[in-house]
Motif scaffolding. Structure first.
Motif, PDB file in Angstrom:
ATOM      1  N   ASN A   4       0.826  -1.211   0.000  1.00  0.00           N
ATOM      2  CA  ASN A   4       0.000   0.000   0.000  1.00  0.00           C
ATOM      3  C   ASN A   4       0.858   1.258   0.000  1.00  0.00           C
ATOM      4  N   GLY A   5       2.042   1.146  -0.568  1.00  0.00           N
ATOM      5  CA  GLY A   5       2.959   2.275  -0.592  1.00  0.00           C
ATOM      6  C   GLY A   5       2.476   3.401  -1.477  1.00  0.00           C
ATOM      7  N   ILE A   6       2.872   4.596  -1.113  1.00  0.00           N
ATOM      8  CA  ILE A   6       2.548   5.799  -1.873  1.00  0.00           C
ATOM      9  C   ILE A   6       3.808   6.644  -1.989  1.00  0.00           C
ATOM     10  N   LYS A   7       3.772   7.601  -2.865  1.00  0.00           N
ATOM     11  CA  LYS A   7       4.835   8.601  -2.979  1.00  0.00           C
ATOM     12  C   LYS A   7       4.292   9.895  -2.402  1.00  0.00           C
ATOM     13  N   VAL A   8       5.103  10.551  -1.587  1.00  0.00           N
ATOM     14  CA  VAL A   8       4.707  11.830  -1.006  1.00  0.00           C
ATOM     15  C   VAL A   8       5.815  12.844  -1.202  1.00  0.00           C
ATOM     16  N   LYS A   9       5.428  14.108  -1.195  1.00  0.00           N
ATOM     17  CA  LYS A   9       6.390  15.211  -1.288  1.00  0.00           C
ATOM     18  C   LYS A   9       6.289  16.024  -0.006  1.00  0.00           C
ATOM     19  N   TYR A  10       7.445  16.279   0.608  1.00  0.00           N
ATOM     20  CA  TYR A  10       7.493  17.072   1.827  1.00  0.00           C
ATOM     21  C   TYR A  10       7.250  18.534   1.462  1.00  0.00           C
ATOM     22  N   ILE A  11       6.279  19.187   2.121  1.00  0.00           N
ATOM     23  CA  ILE A  11       5.899  20.547   1.725  1.00  0.00           C
ATOM     24  C   ILE A  11       6.234  21.604   2.774  1.00  0.00           C
ATOM     25  N   ILE A  39       1.515   9.909   8.096  1.00  0.00           N
ATOM     26  CA  ILE A  39       2.234   9.285   6.988  1.00  0.00           C
ATOM     27  C   ILE A  39       3.429   8.567   7.603  1.00  0.00           C
ATOM     28  N   CYS A  40       3.598   7.303   7.283  1.00  0.00           N
ATOM     29  CA  CYS A  40       4.726   6.529   7.803  1.00  0.00           C
ATOM     30  C   CYS A  40       5.828   6.457   6.753  1.00  0.00           C
ATOM     31  N   ILE A  41       7.035   6.754   7.191  1.00  0.00           N
ATOM     32  CA  ILE A  41       8.191   6.752   6.300  1.00  0.00           C
ATOM     33  C   ILE A  41       9.266   5.890   6.945  1.00  0.00           C
ATOM     34  N   VAL A  42       9.887   5.040   6.124  1.00  0.00           N
ATOM     35  CA  VAL A  42      10.990   4.215   6.593  1.00  0.00           C
ATOM     36  C   VAL A  42      12.280   4.946   6.225  1.00  0.00           C
ATOM     37  N   ASP A  43      13.107   5.210   7.236  1.00  0.00           N
ATOM     38  CA  ASP A  43      14.346   5.945   6.976  1.00  0.00           C
ATOM     39  C   ASP A  43      15.435   5.022   6.429  1.00  0.00           C
ATOM     40  N   ALA A  50       6.258   7.820  12.056  1.00  0.00           N
ATOM     41  CA  ALA A  50       5.020   8.434  11.576  1.00  0.00           C
ATOM     42  C   ALA A  50       5.085   9.947  11.761  1.00  0.00           C
ATOM     43  N   TYR A  51       4.592  10.660  10.763  1.00  0.00           N
ATOM     44  CA  TYR A  51       4.588  12.119  10.767  1.00  0.00           C
ATOM     45  C   TYR A  51       3.209  12.598  10.345  1.00  0.00           C
ATOM     46  N   PRO A  52       2.814  13.818  10.726  1.00  0.00           N
ATOM     47  CA  PRO A  52       1.505  14.338  10.326  1.00  0.00           C
ATOM     48  C   PRO A  52       1.345  14.368   8.800  1.00  0.00           C
ATOM     49  N   ALA A  53       0.208  13.901   8.325  1.00  0.00           N
ATOM     50  CA  ALA A  53      -0.065  13.879   6.886  1.00  0.00           C
ATOM     51  C   ALA A  53      -0.057  15.287   6.301  1.00  0.00           C
ATOM     52  N   SER A  54      -0.357  16.290   7.118  1.00  0.00           N
ATOM     53  CA  SER A  54      -0.402  17.672   6.632  1.00  0.00           C
ATOM     54  C   SER A  54       0.971  18.195   6.217  1.00  0.00           C
ATOM     55  N   TRP A  55       2.033  17.500   6.590  1.00  0.00           N
ATOM     56  CA  TRP A  55       3.388  17.896   6.204  1.00  0.00           C
ATOM     57  C   TRP A  55       3.727  17.465   4.777  1.00  0.00           C
ATOM     58  N   PHE A  56       2.861  16.650   4.166  1.00  0.00           N
ATOM     59  CA  PHE A  56       3.167  16.033   2.877  1.00  0.00           C
ATOM     60  C   PHE A  56       2.042  16.229   1.867  1.00  0.00           C
ATOM     61  N   GLU A  57       2.425  16.178   0.611  1.00  0.00           N
ATOM     62  CA  GLU A  57       1.470  16.165  -0.493  1.00  0.00           C
ATOM     63  C   GLU A  57       1.592  14.787  -1.128  1.00  0.00           C
ATOM     64  N   ILE A  58       0.462  14.101  -1.294  1.00  0.00           N
ATOM     65  CA  ILE A  58       0.488  12.797  -1.934  1.00  0.00           C
ATOM     66  C   ILE A  58       0.610  12.994  -3.430  1.00  0.00           C
ATOM     67  N   ILE A  59       1.559  12.289  -4.026  1.00  0.00           N
ATOM     68  CA  ILE A  59       1.820  12.387  -5.459  1.00  0.00           C
ATOM     69  C   ILE A  59       1.037  11.281  -6.140  1.00  0.00           C
ATOM     70  N   LYS A  60       0.253  11.651  -7.099  1.00  0.00           N
ATOM     71  CA  LYS A  60      -0.567  10.664  -7.829  1.00  0.00           C
ATOM     72  C   LYS A  60       0.266   9.898  -8.826  1.00  0.00           C
TER      73      LYS A  60
END
Length: 60
Positions: A4-11, A39-43, A50-60
Motif C-alpha cells: 500500500n505504498g505511496i509517494k509523497v512530497k514534503y511541503i 504518513i509513515c516513512i521508513v528511513d 510516523a509524521y503528520p499527513a499535513s506535512w506532505f502532499e500525496i503524489i498521484k
C-alpha cells in the motif's frame, strides 16, 4: 517493499531530516474512522516513523 505504498512530497520547511520538495516512499496510517492522519516513512536505517499527513502532499 512497502505494501500500500505511496509517494509523497514534503511541503514544509526543511526539518526532521526532510528536504522541502523532496519525494519520499511512504504509506498512510489511517485512523479508526478511515481518515489518513499520519504518513509513515521508513528511513535509511530501516526504522519506521510516523509524521503528520499535513506535512506532505500525496503524489498521484
Amino acid at each position: 517493499m512497502l505494501t500500500n505504498g505511496i509517494k509523497v512530497k514534503y511541503i514544509k520547511d526543511n526539518a526532521f531530516g526532510f528536504v522541502k520538495g523532496k519525494n519520499y516512499d511512504a504509506f498512510p496510517a489511517k485512523s479508526k474512522l478511515g481518515k489518513t492522519e499520519m504518513i509513515c516513512i521508513v528511513d535509511n536505517s530501516g526504522e519506521e516513523y510516523a509524521y503528520p499527513a499535513s506535512w506532505f502532499e500525496i503524489i498521484k
